[in-house]
Design an enzyme around this catalytic site. Structure first.
Site, PDB file in Angstrom:
ATOM      1  N   SER A 161      12.187 -50.686 -14.775  1.00 15.54           N
ATOM      2  CA  SER A 161      13.469 -49.983 -14.331  1.00 15.54           C
ATOM      3  C   SER A 161      14.691 -51.113 -14.759  1.00 15.54           C
ATOM      4  CB  SER A 161      13.608 -49.661 -13.168  1.00 15.54           C
ATOM      5  OG  SER A 161      14.596 -48.695 -12.809  1.00 15.54           O
ATOM      6  N   ASP A 385      11.722 -39.209 -15.813  1.00 13.94           N
ATOM      7  CA  ASP A 385      10.524 -39.423 -14.795  1.00 13.94           C
ATOM      8  C   ASP A 385      11.164 -39.186 -13.472  1.00 13.94           C
ATOM      9  OD1 ASP A 385      12.007 -41.660 -14.507  1.00 13.94           O
ATOM     10  OD2 ASP A 385      10.540 -43.175 -14.965  1.00 13.94           O
ATOM     11  N   ASP A 424       5.437 -40.189 -12.879  1.00 17.04           N
ATOM     12  CA  ASP A 424       7.100 -40.437 -12.426  1.00 17.04           C
ATOM     13  C   ASP A 424       7.477 -41.964 -12.400  1.00 17.04           C
ATOM     14  OD1 ASP A 424       6.669 -41.644  -9.748  1.00 17.04           O
ATOM     15  OD2 ASP A 424       6.325 -39.611  -9.061  1.00 17.04           O
ATOM     16  N   HIS A 425       8.504 -42.238 -11.962  1.00 16.12           N
ATOM     17  CA  HIS A 425       9.217 -43.390 -12.148  1.00 16.12           C
ATOM     18  C   HIS A 425       8.527 -44.445 -11.406  1.00 16.12           C
ATOM     19  CE1 HIS A 425      12.598 -46.038 -13.306  1.00 16.12           C
ATOM     20  NE2 HIS A 425      12.724 -46.488 -12.264  1.00 16.12           N
TER      21      HIS A 425
END
Length: 452
Positions: A161, A385, A424-425
């Site tokens: 991220s 995501d 997802d993230h």
């Protein structure tokens, strides 16, 4: 659905869904060409291994332990986890990362500090030091992660991220110094540190920002100020003994060693740092406009191998049967993206066409922006995501990028390894998923970077 049910269900599905992405990762090399240390760098709101104690939950792995696993992949390796400001700007995070690895006390730069002095910036705050020599540590500072770091002892960065933006910023400062002119005597700002970084791998990084920031601001315009009030009440900027804190000593938002907690709360009420006008913070760097500003001076180094990995956990809208959460989005348009049923629950309200439970606020799956003075956002940004737009994860706009499916990676390019579909993230760093699902992601990263 319980956490255990979700883990079991996703385990089988994601192994199948990841097969294509794992193939793109190339499977690694049989023999290692280097054994340089790996530094893991967390994203926005991230935390270190000594935080959230008692829960057994780690940023890198959830209830798994990615750092420990990577240390024993195909041999023995040095793998360290860095801890930087969870809501700080990428400049501040890069500075902290440098001193945390090399040793010394942080210096945020004279010119940079002057630029944000109106928000309370401090150039050399107390409390952010690391000892390079354990035998000479009279103040009992935490030990630096890799004091011998230099061109002869390079490192690999693996970042999730916002951590990817942070690592890119650090590489730029290492090699080229500050773009602001004279920052004082800080060792980082002299530039010329070419070869200190062998590779940088980014996972679900918002290289061009994320529309989640804009979506949330549209829904709750004063969200940053409210966040500041929450921090005040919860004491999350308080003492170093707190289970989690925001590490904002550079803005005076940390409790002094002799300061009463009540006095700390009173002193930091309404701190200017939390203002949306403050561009020396994560909330600005993570926006598409802030990321464009960052990318204007943070460039892809010709001396570093860059790798990027994406993730996607939304689906194109349909009448039925597309794996999305029909409670959150019962009515769907084929023009937009919607949150999958197995996306982490707290990511779903903003991932789709609308912000739930609002009626007229666009979510990430349909958000556009047409003001020509800002970054244009069109339908290519809809897939996400839950936190970051998948299109933003590939590489910074306008910088060298190539799809890496086989053969030797190219230095000075973003070697894009593809994206994990239906992840997802936080799936990509192992939250709430079994080790057998998550560890292969990092085995393949290790195979690539140790083969350089």
């Amino acid at each position: 659905m319980t956490i255990l049910d979700r883990a079991i269900r996703q385990s089988g599905r994601l192994l199948a869904g990841a097969a294509c992405a794992l193939a793109m990762l190339g499977g690694g090399n049989a023999a290692a060409a280097n054994n340089d240390p790996v530094i893991l760098v967390h994203g926005f709101l991230g935390f270190g291994p000594n935080e959230l104690q008692g829960t057994g939950f780690k940023y890198w792995g959830g209830f798994n332990d990615i750092e420990a696993h990577m240390r024993t992949w195909n041999g023995t390796h040095e793998v360290k986890t860095a801890v930087v400001g969870p809501v700080s700007s990428n400049w501040d995070r890069a500075v902290e990362l440098y001193y945390q690895i090399k040793g010394g006390c942080v210096d945020y730069g004279a010119a940079r500090t002057a630029q944000y002095a109106a928000f309370g910036k401090i150039q050399k705050p107390a409390g952010k030091c690391w000892a390079a020599d354990p035998a000479n540590n009279p103040n009992n500072y935490p030990l630096a992660l890799y004091p011998q770091w230099d061109a002869g002892h390079p490192v690999h960065f693996v970042a999730h991220s916002q951590g990817g933006q942070t690592v890119r910023t650090l590489i730029q400062l290492l090699e080229n110094g500050s773009p602001n002119g004279n920052e004082g005597s800080g060792a980082l700002y002299t530039g010329g540190k070419t070869g200190w970084v062998k590779s940088a791998t980014t996972i679900s990084t918002p290289h061009d920002g994320t529309t989640l920031r804009n979506v949330v601001l549209n829904y709750v315009p004063n969200v940053a100020e409210w966040a500041g009030k929450f921090v005040e009440v919860a004491g999350l900027g308080g003492s170093g003994n707190a289970a989690y804190n925001f590490k904002l000593e550079q803005y005076g938002l940390a409790q002094g060693p002799a300061e009463r907690f009540s006095d700390f709360i009173e002193r930091t009420k309404g701190a200017a740092f939390w203002s949306i006008a403050n561009k020396d913070s994560a909330q600005w760097d993570l926006s598409p406009d802030g990321a464009k500003e960052l990318n204007a001076w943070v460039k892809t180094s010709p001396n570093v191998f860059y790798f990027s990995i994406g993730s996607k956990a939304t689906e194109t809208g349909s009448f039925c049967c597309n794996g999305t959460d029909r409670i959150v989005a019962p009515f769907q348009s084929s023009s937009y993206q919607y949150a999958r049923d197995d996306m982490l629950f707290f990511l779903k309200p903003t991932a789709g066409e609308w912000v739930v439970p609002s009626i007229l606020v666009r979510g990430m799956g349909s958000y556009t922006q047409e003001d020509p003075s800002r970054v244009l956002i069109n339908s290519s940004w809809f897939a996400n995501d839950g936190v970051v737009n998948t299109v933003s994860m590939r590489a910074p706009a306008g910088q060298p990028v190539r799809n890496h499916t086989s053969g030797a990676p190219v230095r000075g390019y973003w070697n894009y390894l593809g994206y994990y579909n239906q992840w997802d993230h936080f799936d990509v760093i192992g939250w709430l998923l079994p080790a057998t699902t998550v560890y292969p992601v990092f085995d393949n990263i290790a195979g690539i970077i140790y083969g350089l």
